[in-house]
Design a protein around this motif. Sequence first.
Motif, PDB file in Angstrom:
ATOM      1  N   PHE A  22      52.915 178.966 131.298  1.00 16.12           N
ATOM      2  CA  PHE A  22      53.464 180.312 131.100  1.00 16.12           C
ATOM      3  C   PHE A  22      54.973 180.355 131.285  1.00 16.12           C
ATOM      4  O   PHE A  22      55.654 181.155 130.651  1.00 16.12           O
ATOM      5  N   LYS A  25      56.059 179.217 127.805  1.00 15.29           N
ATOM      6  CA  LYS A  25      55.704 180.123 126.709  1.00 15.29           C
ATOM      7  C   LYS A  25      56.257 181.535 126.864  1.00 15.29           C
ATOM      8  O   LYS A  25      56.586 182.178 125.871  1.00 15.29           O
ATOM      9  N   LEU A  26      56.331 182.049 128.107  1.00 13.06           N
ATOM     10  CA  LEU A  26      56.716 183.445 128.308  1.00 13.06           C
ATOM     11  C   LEU A  26      58.113 183.628 128.918  1.00 13.06           C
ATOM     12  O   LEU A  26      58.717 184.682 128.765  1.00 13.06           O
ATOM     13  N   ILE A  87      51.076 185.584 136.152  1.00 18.79           N
ATOM     14  CA  ILE A  87      52.214 186.076 135.364  1.00 18.79           C
ATOM     15  C   ILE A  87      52.881 187.257 136.083  1.00 18.79           C
ATOM     16  O   ILE A  87      54.105 187.363 136.113  1.00 18.79           O
ATOM     17  N   CYS A  91      56.762 187.396 137.204  1.00 18.45           N
ATOM     18  CA  CYS A  91      57.706 188.479 136.885  1.00 18.45           C
ATOM     19  C   CYS A  91      58.510 188.862 138.124  1.00 18.45           C
ATOM     20  O   CYS A  91      59.720 189.103 138.044  1.00 18.45           O
ATOM     21  N   HIS A 121      57.384 190.112 129.355  1.00 14.75           N
ATOM     22  CA  HIS A 121      56.818 188.784 129.598  1.00 14.75           C
ATOM     23  C   HIS A 121      55.291 188.759 129.475  1.00 14.75           C
ATOM     24  O   HIS A 121      54.605 188.055 130.211  1.00 14.75           O
ATOM     25  N   GLY A 122      54.766 189.541 128.533  1.00 18.34           N
ATOM     26  CA  GLY A 122      53.371 189.379 128.150  1.00 18.34           C
ATOM     27  C   GLY A 122      52.341 190.244 128.831  1.00 18.34           C
ATOM     28  O   GLY A 122      51.137 190.022 128.664  1.00 18.34           O
ATOM     29  N   SER A 141      48.633 189.183 122.603  1.00 14.38           N
ATOM     30  CA  SER A 141      49.278 187.894 122.314  1.00 14.38           C
ATOM     31  C   SER A 141      49.190 186.958 123.519  1.00 14.38           C
ATOM     32  O   SER A 141      49.040 185.746 123.363  1.00 14.38           O
ATOM     33  N   THR A 142      49.246 187.511 124.713  1.00 13.61           N
ATOM     34  CA  THR A 142      49.143 186.698 125.925  1.00 13.61           C
ATOM     35  C   THR A 142      47.711 186.227 126.131  1.00 13.61           C
ATOM     36  O   THR A 142      47.486 185.115 126.604  1.00 13.61           O
TER      37      THR A 142
END
Length: 196
Positions: A22, A25-26, A87, A91, A121-122, A141-142
């Motif tokens: 993550f 990707k994020l 995630i 953050c 951030h998803g 999308s996440t």
Amino acid sequence: MAIGAKEYIETVTYLSKMYDFFNEKLFGGALIKPVITISPDEKNKAYGWITRDKLWKESENDEGMYEINLSAQFLNRPISETASTLIHEMCHQFARVNDFKDTARSGSFHNKLFRQIAEDHGLNVELNGGRGWAVTTLKESTKRLVESFIEQNPKRPVYRVMPMKPKRVRNVSVRKYICPDCEMSVRATKAVNVVC
């Protein structure tokens, strides 16, 4: 299956891989990996948390690393929910690294800045009265990213079962036991052994 140190280490390794995935990707690889730990939240309230300060150091001169903890008893949730928690904590790490104030009230109230960081951030973010913008779920999308991660890493992490603890009720001679999984309650006038 007997669960020991090997399975625990594999679980921490799994969560570490998830963090790296993550982060790339994020977050575009912008975050420095913290120490990832697993321990219970005895109050059964938090899925995870990040330390305010960099508590882990290799030497006295080292700047240190943050710690992200995922609650042991909540690792039995679907991997997508564990990913959402990770995630969420990433953050907070992003906010700390960039010196953004994303919480108030000793970190329990998530403000609008946290909401913006999480949405960027998803995560989807919802308002929760006393905790602010704290309720997060995965964007579609996440979710696809999580599915991709699971395909590459199919082994499930182990989790901790919380023991049933007696809770005092009005009559001091009566004990109330609550199962941490199904929340079924049992009352007894003496100590009993109960299996869910």
